[in-house]
Design a protein around this motif. Structure first.
Motif, PDB file in Angstrom:
ATOM      1  N   HIS A 117       0.827  -1.211   0.000  1.00  0.00           N
ATOM      2  CA  HIS A 117       0.000   0.000   0.000  1.00  0.00           C
ATOM      3  C   HIS A 117       0.858   1.256   0.000  1.00  0.00           C
ATOM      4  CE1 HIS A 117      -3.564  -2.383   1.922  1.00  0.00           C
ATOM      5  NE2 HIS A 117      -3.309  -2.757   0.684  1.00  0.00           N
ATOM      6  N   ILE A 118       1.870   1.293   0.854  1.00  0.00           N
ATOM      7  CA  ILE A 118       2.742   2.481   0.888  1.00  0.00           C
ATOM      8  C   ILE A 118       3.551   2.576  -0.411  1.00  0.00           C
ATOM      9  CG2 ILE A 118       4.596   1.360   2.214  1.00  0.00           C
ATOM     10  CD1 ILE A 118       3.593   5.057   2.452  1.00  0.00           C
ATOM     11  N   SER A 119       3.931   1.436  -0.943  1.00  0.00           N
ATOM     12  CA  SER A 119       4.660   1.421  -2.213  1.00  0.00           C
ATOM     13  C   SER A 119       3.799   2.017  -3.325  1.00  0.00           C
ATOM     14  CB  SER A 119       5.067  -0.014  -2.559  1.00  0.00           C
ATOM     15  OG  SER A 119       5.739  -0.063  -3.785  1.00  0.00           O
ATOM     16  N   ASP A 120       2.519   1.653  -3.357  1.00  0.00           N
ATOM     17  CA  ASP A 120       1.602   2.225  -4.342  1.00  0.00           C
ATOM     18  C   ASP A 120       1.422   3.725  -4.132  1.00  0.00           C
ATOM     19  OD1 ASP A 120       1.240  -0.291  -5.400  1.00  0.00           O
ATOM     20  OD2 ASP A 120      -0.746  -0.600  -4.512  1.00  0.00           O
ATOM     21  N   ALA A 121       1.329   4.154  -2.885  1.00  0.00           N
ATOM     22  CA  ALA A 121       1.086   5.565  -2.577  1.00  0.00           C
ATOM     23  C   ALA A 121       2.262   6.454  -2.973  1.00  0.00           C
ATOM     24  CB  ALA A 121       0.777   5.737  -1.095  1.00  0.00           C
ATOM     25  N   ILE A 122       3.477   5.977  -2.712  1.00  0.00           N
ATOM     26  CA  ILE A 122       4.650   6.807  -3.036  1.00  0.00           C
ATOM     27  C   ILE A 122       5.214   6.492  -4.417  1.00  0.00           C
ATOM     28  CG2 ILE A 122       5.239   7.210  -0.629  1.00  0.00           C
ATOM     29  CD1 ILE A 122       7.438   5.113  -0.873  1.00  0.00           C
ATOM     30  N   LYS A 123       4.620   5.493  -5.061  1.00  0.00           N
ATOM     31  CA  LYS A 123       4.971   5.111  -6.428  1.00  0.00           C
ATOM     32  C   LYS A 123       6.445   4.730  -6.571  1.00  0.00           C
ATOM     33  CE  LYS A 123       1.211   7.811  -8.441  1.00  0.00           C
ATOM     34  NZ  LYS A 123       0.294   7.347  -7.498  1.00  0.00           N
ATOM     35  N   ILE A 124       6.915   3.963  -5.586  1.00  0.00           N
ATOM     36  CA  ILE A 124       8.291   3.447  -5.621  1.00  0.00           C
ATOM     37  C   ILE A 124       8.241   1.986  -5.227  1.00  0.00           C
ATOM     38  CG2 ILE A 124      10.577   3.561  -4.559  1.00  0.00           C
ATOM     39  CD1 ILE A 124      10.178   6.507  -4.196  1.00  0.00           C
ATOM     40  N   ASN A 125       8.931   1.162  -5.997  1.00  0.00           N
ATOM     41  CA  ASN A 125       9.007  -0.257  -5.686  1.00  0.00           C
ATOM     42  C   ASN A 125       9.758  -0.459  -4.375  1.00  0.00           C
ATOM     43  OD1 ASN A 125      10.118  -3.028  -5.648  1.00  0.00           O
ATOM     44  ND2 ASN A 125       9.122  -3.147  -7.649  1.00  0.00           N
ATOM     45  N   ARG A 126       9.255  -1.375  -3.549  1.00  0.00           N
ATOM     46  CA  ARG A 126       9.848  -1.592  -2.225  1.00  0.00           C
ATOM     47  C   ARG A 126      11.268  -2.115  -2.277  1.00  0.00           C
ATOM     48  NH1 ARG A 126       6.552  -6.597   0.289  1.00  0.00           N
ATOM     49  NH2 ARG A 126       8.359  -7.930   0.360  1.00  0.00           N
ATOM     50  N   SER A 127      11.683  -2.677  -3.413  1.00  0.00           N
ATOM     51  CA  SER A 127      13.053  -3.182  -3.516  1.00  0.00           C
ATOM     52  C   SER A 127      14.042  -2.104  -3.984  1.00  0.00           C
ATOM     53  CB  SER A 127      13.102  -4.392  -4.455  1.00  0.00           C
ATOM     54  OG  SER A 127      12.624  -4.030  -5.737  1.00  0.00           O
ATOM     55  N   THR A 128      13.544  -0.907  -4.265  1.00  0.00           N
ATOM     56  CA  THR A 128      14.396   0.214  -4.664  1.00  0.00           C
ATOM     57  C   THR A 128      15.227   0.682  -3.476  1.00  0.00           C
ATOM     58  OG1 THR A 128      12.710   0.898  -6.247  1.00  0.00           O
ATOM     59  CG2 THR A 128      14.369   2.542  -5.664  1.00  0.00           C
ATOM     60  N   ALA A 129      16.460   1.063  -3.734  1.00  0.00           N
ATOM     61  CA  ALA A 129      17.381   1.462  -2.665  1.00  0.00           C
ATOM     62  C   ALA A 129      16.841   2.625  -1.828  1.00  0.00           C
ATOM     63  CB  ALA A 129      18.743   1.829  -3.253  1.00  0.00           C
ATOM     64  N   GLY A 130      16.148   3.553  -2.407  1.00  0.00           N
ATOM     65  CA  GLY A 130      15.669   4.721  -1.678  1.00  0.00           C
ATOM     66  C   GLY A 130      14.280   4.570  -1.086  1.00  0.00           C
ATOM     67  N   PHE A 131      13.735   3.358  -1.078  1.00  0.00           N
ATOM     68  CA  PHE A 131      12.367   3.145  -0.621  1.00  0.00           C
ATOM     69  C   PHE A 131      12.162   3.613   0.812  1.00  0.00           C
ATOM     70  CE2 PHE A 131       9.140   0.367   1.400  1.00  0.00           C
ATOM     71  CZ  PHE A 131       8.040   0.756   0.662  1.00  0.00           C
ATOM     72  N   GLU A 132      13.009   3.201   1.739  1.00  0.00           N
ATOM     73  CA  GLU A 132      12.818   3.562   3.148  1.00  0.00           C
ATOM     74  C   GLU A 132      12.943   5.067   3.368  1.00  0.00           C
ATOM     75  OE1 GLU A 132      14.114   0.738   6.316  1.00  0.00           O
ATOM     76  OE2 GLU A 132      15.116  -0.228   4.617  1.00  0.00           O
ATOM     77  N   ALA A 133      13.847   5.723   2.662  1.00  0.00           N
ATOM     78  CA  ALA A 133      13.984   7.177   2.781  1.00  0.00           C
ATOM     79  C   ALA A 133      12.719   7.875   2.281  1.00  0.00           C
ATOM     80  CB  ALA A 133      15.199   7.661   2.002  1.00  0.00           C
ATOM     81  N   GLU A 134      12.129   7.364   1.212  1.00  0.00           N
ATOM     82  CA  GLU A 134      10.892   7.955   0.685  1.00  0.00           C
ATOM     83  C   GLU A 134       9.713   7.713   1.622  1.00  0.00           C
ATOM     84  OE1 GLU A 134      10.339  10.029  -1.928  1.00  0.00           O
ATOM     85  OE2 GLU A 134      12.510  10.084  -2.048  1.00  0.00           O
TER      86      GLU A 134
END
Length: 156
Positions: free
Chosen positions: A50-67
């Motif tokens: 859900h958060i991945s969809d909201a911020i439009k970043i794949n959870r496996s992307t390096a910057g996911f947690e920062a976003e």
């Protein structure tokens, strides 16, 4: 005979309903007051996809947690005794389908009112519900947030 047909009809309905998928959109935040450090500590639990969809970043992307941290900072505000508080992020982790975000605000000597604006995932999911459970000096309070009710306040 009518009773058997009725019961088999109900059972068939339950079987068909079990194959339906219903998305449930929610976040849960726990707020704990630490008297020794005069700090409110927040722990927020969100669904990873859900958060991945909201911020439009794949959870496996390096910057996911920062976003995710940036997103929470932009969608969660805290006011203690009508004074805005700055949130400091202390960590986060991804555990399967759950993202945990940890943040805090210091310098909280006494809380008579706690107001929170929580718009996490509300713009992405119309039926989103956000819960906040607060523990302050032995008192427990719960807030809920949804579209149209983004701000809530409790008194101690």
């Amino acid at each position: 005979m009518k009773k058997i047909i009725y019961i088999s009809g109900i059972l068939t309905l339950f079987v068909f309903m079990s194959f339906m998928t219903l998305d449930f959109f929610s976040t849960m935040t726990k707020v704990d007051y630490v008297d020794g450090s005069k700090t409110l500590k927040f722990t927020t639990k969100m669904n990873t996809s859900h958060i991945s969809d909201a911020i439009k970043i794949n959870r496996s992307t390096a910057g996911f947690e920062a976003e995710v941290k940036k997103y929470v900072n932009n969608n969660f505000d805290v006011y203690v005794n009508n004074s805005p508080k700055t949130l400091t992020f202390t960590g986060s982790q991804i555990s399967g389908e759950t993202v945990w975000v940890y943040f805090e605000t210091g310098g909280v000597t006494d809380v008579s009112t706690l107001k929170i604006k929580n718009t996490l995932l509300l713009s992405a999911f119309p039926k989103q519900i956000n819960l906040v459970n607060i523990a302050y000096k032995g008192a427990q309070k719960t807030m809920n947030f949804q579209r149209g009710k983004e701000v809530n306040e409790v008194s101690f």
